[in-house]
Design an enzyme around this catalytic site. Sequence first.
Site, PDB file in Angstrom:
ATOM      1  CG  HIS A  14       0.538 -33.969 -26.430  1.00 39.42           C
ATOM      2  ND1 HIS A  14      -0.215 -34.833 -25.666  1.00 39.42           N
ATOM      3  CD2 HIS A  14       0.489 -32.783 -25.778  1.00 39.42           C
ATOM      4  CE1 HIS A  14      -0.680 -34.209 -24.611  1.00 39.42           C
ATOM      5  NE2 HIS A  14      -0.264 -32.954 -24.654  1.00 39.42           N
ATOM      6  CG  HIS A  16       0.961 -28.049 -24.058  1.00 37.30           C
ATOM      7  ND1 HIS A  16      -0.357 -27.703 -24.203  1.00 37.30           N
ATOM      8  CD2 HIS A  16       0.980 -29.369 -23.772  1.00 37.30           C
ATOM      9  CE1 HIS A  16      -1.116 -28.765 -23.987  1.00 37.30           C
ATOM     10  NE2 HIS A  16      -0.328 -29.797 -23.733  1.00 37.30           N
ATOM     11  CG  HIS A 194      -4.786 -32.406 -23.279  1.00 41.13           C
ATOM     12  ND1 HIS A 194      -4.596 -31.725 -24.441  1.00 41.13           N
ATOM     13  CD2 HIS A 194      -3.586 -32.407 -22.628  1.00 41.13           C
ATOM     14  CE1 HIS A 194      -3.323 -31.308 -24.491  1.00 41.13           C
ATOM     15  NE2 HIS A 194      -2.697 -31.709 -23.403  1.00 41.13           N
ATOM     16  CD  GLU A 197      -2.558 -34.771 -18.480  1.00 43.51           C
ATOM     17  OE1 GLU A 197      -3.430 -33.940 -18.786  1.00 43.51           O
ATOM     18  OE2 GLU A 197      -1.354 -34.471 -18.285  1.00 43.51           O
ATOM     19  CG  ASP A 275       2.189 -32.796 -22.031  1.00 44.48           C
ATOM     20  OD1 ASP A 275       1.524 -32.024 -22.746  1.00 44.48           O
ATOM     21  OD2 ASP A 275       1.732 -33.295 -20.971  1.00 44.48           O
ATOM     22  CG  ASP A 276       3.730 -28.961 -20.812  1.00 42.95           C
ATOM     23  OD1 ASP A 276       3.438 -27.935 -21.441  1.00 42.95           O
ATOM     24  OD2 ASP A 276       2.893 -29.818 -20.470  1.00 42.95           O
TER      25      ASP A 276
HETATM   26  N1  ADE Z   1      -1.310 -27.751 -20.640  1.00 39.75           N
HETATM   27  C1  ADE Z   1       0.011 -27.915 -20.740  1.00 39.75           C
HETATM   28  N2  ADE Z   1       0.353 -29.166 -20.419  1.00 39.75           N
HETATM   29  C2  ADE Z   1      -0.796 -29.827 -20.124  1.00 39.75           C
HETATM   30  C3  ADE Z   1      -1.107 -31.152 -19.731  1.00 39.75           C
HETATM   31  N3  ADE Z   1      -0.177 -32.091 -19.555  1.00 39.75           N
HETATM   32  N4  ADE Z   1      -2.393 -31.456 -19.498  1.00 39.75           N
HETATM   33  C4  ADE Z   1      -3.342 -30.534 -19.641  1.00 39.75           C
HETATM   34  N5  ADE Z   1      -3.107 -29.282 -20.005  1.00 39.75           N
HETATM   35  C5  ADE Z   1      -1.833 -28.929 -20.252  1.00 39.75           C
HETATM   36 ZN    ZN Z   2      -0.626 -31.717 -23.133  1.00 39.21          ZN
END
Ligand code: ADE
Ligand code: ZN
Length: 330
Positions: A14, A16, A194, A197, A275-276
Amino acid sequence: MHEFLRDLPKVELHLHIEGSLEPELMFALAQRNGIQLPYATVQEAKDAYHFSDLQGFLKLYFQGMDVLRNEEDFYDLAMDYFKRARGEGVVHIDMHFDPQAHLQRGVPLEVVMAGLLKAKQEAEDTLDLSIGMIMAFLRDRPADEALHVLEQAAPYWKMLDAIGLDSAEQNNPPANFIDVFKRAQQLELVCVAHAGEEGPAEYIQEALDVLGVERVDHGVRCLESQTVVERLRSEQIVLTVCPLSNVSLKVVDDLRDHPLPKLLAEGLKVTISSDDPAYFGGGMMVNHIACAEAFGWDEAVFRQLTRNAIEEAFVTLERREELLARLAAV
Ligand code: ADE
Ligand code: ZN
Protein backbone atom coordinates in the site's frame (compact mmCIF):
# COMPACT_ATOMS: atom_id res chain seq x y z
CA MET A 1 16.11 -5.50 16.13
CA HIS A 2 16.94 -2.67 13.69
CA GLU A 3 19.37 -4.92 11.88
CA PHE A 4 16.81 -7.72 11.68
CA LEU A 5 14.17 -5.30 10.38
CA ARG A 6 16.55 -3.96 7.75
CA ASP A 7 17.42 -7.49 6.60
CA LEU A 8 13.77 -8.59 6.35
CA PRO A 9 12.76 -8.77 2.67
CA LYS A 10 9.97 -6.26 3.16
CA VAL A 11 6.99 -6.10 0.84
CA GLU A 12 4.87 -2.96 0.66
CA LEU A 13 1.32 -3.53 -0.56
CA HIS A 14 0.00 0.00 0.00
CA LEU A 15 1.96 2.94 -1.37
CA HIS A 16 0.69 5.96 -3.28
CA ILE A 17 3.57 6.91 -5.53
CA GLU A 18 2.42 10.57 -5.52
CA GLY A 19 2.65 10.42 -1.72
CA SER A 20 6.31 9.50 -1.95
CA LEU A 21 7.20 12.94 -3.37
CA GLU A 22 9.78 14.31 -0.94
CA PRO A 23 9.92 18.12 -0.58
CA GLU A 24 13.48 18.14 -1.96
CA LEU A 25 12.31 16.56 -5.23
CA MET A 26 9.20 18.76 -5.23
CA PHE A 27 11.45 21.83 -5.23
CA ALA A 28 13.71 20.39 -7.95
CA LEU A 29 10.73 19.59 -10.20
CA ALA A 30 9.12 22.99 -9.52
CA GLN A 31 12.30 24.67 -10.69
CA ARG A 32 12.62 22.42 -13.74
CA ASN A 33 9.02 23.17 -14.75
CA GLY A 34 8.95 26.86 -13.79
CA ILE A 35 6.32 26.42 -11.10
CA GLN A 36 5.93 28.65 -8.05
CA LEU A 37 5.44 26.61 -4.86
CA PRO A 38 3.44 27.88 -1.87
CA TYR A 39 6.54 27.25 0.30
CA ALA A 40 9.77 29.29 0.40
CA THR A 41 11.96 26.41 1.58
CA VAL A 42 12.01 22.63 1.96
CA GLN A 43 11.75 23.12 5.71
CA GLU A 44 8.65 25.30 5.30
CA ALA A 45 7.01 22.49 3.30
CA LYS A 46 7.91 19.92 5.96
CA ASP A 47 6.55 22.21 8.68
CA ALA A 48 3.21 22.36 6.83
CA TYR A 49 2.80 18.56 7.02
CA HIS A 50 0.62 18.47 10.13
CA PHE A 51 -2.85 17.16 9.52
CA SER A 52 -6.05 16.92 11.49
CA ASP A 53 -7.72 14.41 9.16
CA LEU A 54 -7.62 12.74 5.73
CA GLN A 55 -9.23 15.75 4.02
CA GLY A 56 -6.54 18.10 5.34
CA PHE A 57 -3.82 15.81 4.03
CA LEU A 58 -5.45 15.34 0.62
CA LYS A 59 -5.35 19.11 0.01
CA LEU A 60 -1.55 19.19 0.35
CA TYR A 61 -1.17 15.85 -1.46
CA PHE A 62 -2.97 17.15 -4.57
CA GLN A 63 -1.16 20.49 -4.32
CA GLY A 64 2.25 18.79 -4.07
CA MET A 65 1.75 16.64 -7.14
CA ASP A 66 1.17 19.73 -9.31
CA VAL A 67 4.93 19.75 -10.03
CA LEU A 68 4.52 16.48 -11.98
CA ARG A 69 4.08 17.55 -15.59
CA ASN A 70 6.25 15.48 -17.92
CA GLU A 71 7.19 11.83 -18.37
CA GLU A 72 10.58 12.50 -16.81
CA ASP A 73 8.92 13.89 -13.65
CA PHE A 74 6.91 10.70 -13.10
CA TYR A 75 10.03 8.63 -13.79
CA ASP A 76 12.09 10.67 -11.30
CA LEU A 77 9.31 10.50 -8.70
CA ALA A 78 9.09 6.71 -8.88
CA MET A 79 12.84 6.03 -9.14
CA ASP A 80 13.54 8.30 -6.19
CA TYR A 81 11.20 6.22 -4.01
CA PHE A 82 12.24 2.86 -5.43
CA LYS A 83 15.91 3.51 -4.65
CA ARG A 84 15.13 4.74 -1.16
CA ALA A 85 12.88 1.76 -0.43
CA ARG A 86 15.42 -0.72 -1.80
CA GLY A 87 18.01 0.87 0.48
CA GLU A 88 15.70 -0.01 3.39
CA GLY A 89 15.48 -3.66 2.35
CA VAL A 90 12.17 -3.46 0.46
CA VAL A 91 11.96 -6.12 -2.29
CA HIS A 92 8.48 -5.52 -3.73
CA ILE A 93 6.06 -2.59 -3.92
CA ASP A 94 2.45 -2.59 -5.12
CA MET A 95 2.16 1.01 -6.23
CA HIS A 96 -1.10 2.97 -6.33
CA PHE A 97 -1.27 5.91 -8.71
CA ASP A 98 -4.08 8.43 -9.28
CA PRO A 99 -4.57 9.11 -13.02
CA GLN A 100 -7.57 11.42 -12.48
CA ALA A 101 -5.48 13.74 -10.33
CA HIS A 102 -3.18 14.26 -13.31
CA LEU A 103 -5.80 14.27 -16.09
CA GLN A 104 -7.67 17.03 -14.26
CA ARG A 105 -4.54 19.19 -14.49
CA GLY A 106 -4.16 18.53 -18.20
CA VAL A 107 -1.42 15.88 -17.89
CA PRO A 108 -2.21 13.10 -20.39
CA LEU A 109 -2.48 9.48 -19.23
CA GLU A 110 0.27 8.55 -21.70
CA VAL A 111 2.72 10.86 -19.90
CA VAL A 112 1.91 9.36 -16.47
CA MET A 113 2.09 5.77 -17.70
CA ALA A 114 5.28 6.20 -19.74
CA GLY A 115 7.18 7.66 -16.77
CA LEU A 116 5.91 5.13 -14.22
CA LEU A 117 6.37 2.10 -16.50
CA LYS A 118 9.91 3.17 -17.38
CA ALA A 119 10.77 3.39 -13.67
CA LYS A 120 9.13 0.00 -12.99
CA GLN A 121 11.15 -1.62 -15.77
CA GLU A 122 14.40 -0.10 -14.56
CA ALA A 123 13.72 -1.08 -10.93
CA GLU A 124 13.00 -4.65 -11.97
CA ASP A 125 16.06 -4.81 -14.25
CA THR A 126 18.60 -3.13 -11.99
CA LEU A 127 17.41 -2.88 -8.37
CA ASP A 128 16.17 -6.39 -7.54
CA LEU A 129 12.83 -4.75 -6.77
CA SER A 130 9.53 -5.93 -8.27
CA ILE A 131 6.67 -3.47 -8.78
CA GLY A 132 2.91 -4.00 -8.98
CA MET A 133 0.66 -1.38 -10.59
CA ILE A 134 -2.68 -0.33 -9.06
CA MET A 135 -4.65 2.25 -11.03
CA ALA A 136 -6.67 4.00 -8.34
CA PHE A 137 -9.89 5.98 -8.76
CA LEU A 138 -10.85 9.00 -6.69
CA ARG A 139 -14.01 8.21 -4.75
CA ASP A 140 -14.88 11.90 -4.32
CA ARG A 141 -15.12 12.28 -8.11
CA PRO A 142 -18.02 10.96 -10.26
CA ALA A 143 -18.06 7.22 -10.93
CA ASP A 144 -18.65 7.76 -14.66
CA GLU A 145 -15.40 9.73 -14.84
CA ALA A 146 -13.60 6.73 -13.30
CA LEU A 147 -15.23 4.39 -15.80
CA HIS A 148 -14.18 6.65 -18.65
CA VAL A 149 -10.56 6.68 -17.42
CA LEU A 150 -10.56 2.88 -17.12
CA GLU A 151 -11.69 2.64 -20.77
CA GLN A 152 -9.14 5.25 -21.80
CA ALA A 153 -6.46 3.07 -20.17
CA ALA A 154 -7.10 0.22 -22.65
CA PRO A 155 -3.53 0.32 -24.05
CA TYR A 156 -2.25 -0.26 -20.48
CA TRP A 157 -4.70 -2.89 -19.18
CA LYS A 158 -2.12 -5.63 -19.67
CA MET A 159 0.42 -3.72 -17.58
CA LEU A 160 -1.94 -3.23 -14.62
CA ASP A 161 -2.32 -5.66 -11.74
CA ALA A 162 -5.35 -4.10 -10.10
CA ILE A 163 -7.66 -1.15 -9.75
CA GLY A 164 -8.10 0.63 -6.44
CA LEU A 165 -10.34 3.21 -4.79
CA ASP A 166 -8.89 6.05 -2.70
CA SER A 167 -9.30 9.72 -1.64
CA ALA A 168 -11.96 11.08 0.77
CA GLU A 169 -13.81 8.10 2.25
CA GLN A 170 -16.51 9.63 4.41
CA ASN A 171 -19.89 9.81 2.62
CA ASN A 172 -18.39 8.27 -0.52
CA PRO A 173 -19.46 4.63 -0.18
CA PRO A 174 -17.88 1.86 -2.24
CA ALA A 175 -21.20 0.95 -3.90
CA ASN A 176 -21.07 4.16 -5.96
CA PHE A 177 -18.33 2.49 -8.00
CA ILE A 178 -20.03 -0.82 -8.80
CA ASP A 179 -19.90 -0.31 -12.59
CA VAL A 180 -16.19 0.53 -12.56
CA PHE A 181 -15.31 -2.55 -10.53
CA LYS A 182 -17.58 -4.80 -12.63
CA ARG A 183 -15.78 -3.62 -15.72
CA ALA A 184 -12.37 -4.24 -14.10
CA GLN A 185 -13.45 -7.79 -13.28
CA GLN A 186 -14.46 -8.35 -16.92
CA LEU A 187 -10.91 -7.27 -17.77
CA GLU A 188 -9.54 -9.77 -15.23
CA LEU A 189 -8.01 -7.04 -13.12
CA VAL A 190 -7.81 -7.64 -9.38
CA CYS A 191 -9.90 -5.23 -7.31
CA VAL A 192 -8.75 -3.51 -4.12
CA ALA A 193 -10.19 -0.54 -2.23
CA HIS A 194 -9.48 1.73 0.71
CA ALA A 195 -12.18 0.99 3.29
CA GLY A 196 -12.49 1.42 7.02
CA GLU A 197 -9.79 4.08 7.28
CA GLU A 198 -12.02 7.03 8.20
CA GLY A 199 -15.20 5.37 6.98
CA PRO A 200 -17.28 2.84 8.95
CA ALA A 201 -16.83 -0.95 9.11
CA GLU A 202 -19.89 -1.26 6.82
CA TYR A 203 -17.82 0.19 3.97
CA ILE A 204 -15.45 -2.79 4.31
CA GLN A 205 -18.36 -5.21 3.98
CA GLU A 206 -19.70 -3.21 1.03
CA ALA A 207 -16.33 -3.21 -0.73
CA LEU A 208 -16.20 -7.00 -0.37
CA ASP A 209 -19.83 -7.68 -1.32
CA VAL A 210 -20.51 -5.06 -3.97
CA LEU A 211 -17.08 -4.34 -5.46
CA GLY A 212 -15.61 -7.83 -5.06
CA VAL A 213 -12.34 -6.56 -3.63
CA GLU A 214 -9.63 -9.09 -2.78
CA ARG A 215 -7.65 -6.71 -0.58
CA VAL A 216 -8.75 -4.02 1.86
CA ASP A 217 -6.51 -0.97 2.18
CA HIS A 218 -6.39 0.14 5.84
CA GLY A 219 -9.50 -1.66 7.17
CA VAL A 220 -8.64 -0.73 10.76
CA ARG A 221 -12.21 0.19 11.63
CA CYS A 222 -13.31 -3.41 11.02
CA LEU A 223 -13.05 -3.88 14.79
CA GLU A 224 -16.27 -1.90 15.16
CA SER A 225 -18.21 -4.84 13.70
CA GLN A 226 -17.76 -8.42 14.83
CA THR A 227 -19.53 -9.56 11.64
CA VAL A 228 -16.92 -7.81 9.52
CA VAL A 229 -14.05 -9.18 11.62
CA GLU A 230 -15.40 -12.71 11.21
CA ARG A 231 -15.73 -12.25 7.48
CA LEU A 232 -12.16 -10.95 7.13
CA ARG A 233 -10.86 -13.77 9.29
CA SER A 234 -12.74 -16.62 7.64
CA GLU A 235 -11.71 -15.49 4.14
CA GLN A 236 -8.24 -14.38 5.30
CA ILE A 237 -8.61 -11.12 3.39
CA VAL A 238 -5.44 -9.10 3.60
CA LEU A 239 -5.50 -5.71 5.33
CA THR A 240 -2.82 -3.25 4.21
CA VAL A 241 -2.42 -1.35 7.46
CA CYS A 242 -0.41 1.89 7.52
CA PRO A 243 0.47 2.64 11.14
CA LEU A 244 2.19 6.03 10.84
CA SER A 245 -0.39 7.21 8.30
CA ASN A 246 -3.13 6.46 10.84
CA VAL A 247 -1.26 8.52 13.48
CA SER A 248 -0.64 11.44 11.08
CA LEU A 249 -4.28 11.55 9.96
CA LYS A 250 -5.59 11.17 13.53
CA VAL A 251 -7.31 7.86 12.88
CA VAL A 252 -5.60 7.07 16.22
CA ASP A 253 -4.18 9.54 18.77
CA ASP A 254 -0.99 7.65 19.44
CA LEU A 255 0.67 4.61 17.88
CA ARG A 256 0.39 2.81 21.22
CA ASP A 257 -3.40 3.07 20.85
CA HIS A 258 -3.31 1.60 17.36
CA PRO A 259 -5.53 -1.46 16.81
CA LEU A 260 -2.72 -3.44 15.09
CA PRO A 261 -2.13 -5.82 18.05
CA LYS A 262 -5.89 -6.39 18.30
CA LEU A 263 -6.16 -7.09 14.56
CA LEU A 264 -3.43 -9.72 14.91
CA ALA A 265 -5.05 -11.20 18.01
CA GLU A 266 -8.28 -11.55 15.98
CA GLY A 267 -6.40 -13.75 13.51
CA LEU A 268 -6.61 -11.28 10.61
CA LYS A 269 -4.17 -11.26 7.69
CA VAL A 270 -2.37 -8.02 8.51
CA THR A 271 0.49 -6.33 6.65
CA ILE A 272 2.38 -3.07 7.19
CA SER A 273 2.83 -0.29 4.61
CA SER A 274 3.74 3.37 4.54
CA ASP A 275 0.84 4.83 2.44
CA ASP A 276 2.34 8.29 1.74
CA PRO A 277 5.88 8.17 3.17
CA ALA A 278 6.87 11.74 2.24
CA TYR A 279 3.96 13.13 4.27
CA PHE A 280 3.67 10.73 7.21
CA GLY A 281 7.19 10.61 8.61
CA GLY A 282 8.89 7.91 6.59
CA GLY A 283 8.92 4.65 4.72
CA MET A 284 8.94 0.98 5.59
CA MET A 285 11.85 1.04 8.06
CA VAL A 286 10.42 3.90 10.09
CA ASN A 287 7.02 2.17 10.20
CA HIS A 288 8.55 -1.15 11.27
CA ILE A 289 10.76 0.41 13.94
CA ALA A 290 7.84 2.46 15.29
CA CYS A 291 5.75 -0.72 15.61
CA ALA A 292 8.58 -2.61 17.32
CA GLU A 293 8.85 0.20 19.87
CA ALA A 294 5.13 0.81 20.38
CA PHE A 295 4.03 -2.83 20.59
CA GLY A 296 7.20 -4.63 21.74
CA TRP A 297 6.83 -7.15 18.92
CA ASP A 298 9.47 -9.84 18.52
CA GLU A 299 10.99 -11.16 15.30
CA ALA A 300 8.30 -13.81 14.90
CA VAL A 301 5.57 -11.15 14.53
CA PHE A 302 7.50 -9.29 11.83
CA ARG A 303 8.20 -12.56 10.03
CA GLN A 304 4.47 -13.32 10.00
CA LEU A 305 3.57 -9.83 8.72
CA THR A 306 6.19 -10.13 5.97
CA ARG A 307 5.02 -13.63 5.02
CA ASN A 308 1.45 -12.28 4.77
CA ALA A 309 2.61 -9.52 2.42
CA ILE A 310 4.69 -11.86 0.25
CA GLU A 311 1.72 -14.23 -0.09
CA GLU A 312 -0.56 -11.41 -1.25
CA ALA A 313 1.81 -9.36 -3.42
CA PHE A 314 1.17 -8.95 -7.15
CA VAL A 315 4.14 -11.07 -8.23
CA THR A 316 4.75 -14.12 -10.38
CA LEU A 317 4.74 -17.56 -8.77
CA GLU A 318 8.51 -17.69 -9.22
CA ARG A 319 9.12 -14.36 -7.52
CA ARG A 320 6.81 -15.34 -4.63
CA GLU A 321 8.79 -18.54 -4.03
CA GLU A 322 12.03 -16.60 -4.21
CA LEU A 323 10.83 -14.02 -1.68
CA LEU A 324 9.55 -16.70 0.70
CA ALA A 325 12.95 -18.40 0.51
CA ARG A 326 14.67 -15.10 1.24
CA LEU A 327 12.43 -14.59 4.24
CA ALA A 328 13.24 -18.07 5.55
CA ALA A 329 16.97 -17.33 5.17
CA VAL A 330 16.92 -14.20 7.37
N1 ADE B 1 -4.66 8.91 -1.20
C1 ADE B 1 -3.39 8.98 -0.77
N2 ADE B 1 -3.31 8.59 0.50
C2 ADE B 1 -4.56 8.24 0.89
C3 ADE B 1 -5.13 7.74 2.09
N3 ADE B 1 -4.41 7.52 3.19
N4 ADE B 1 -6.45 7.52 2.12
C4 ADE B 1 -7.20 7.75 1.05
N5 ADE B 1 -6.72 8.21 -0.10
C5 ADE B 1 -5.40 8.45 -0.18
ZN1 ZN C 1 -3.71 4.78 0.92
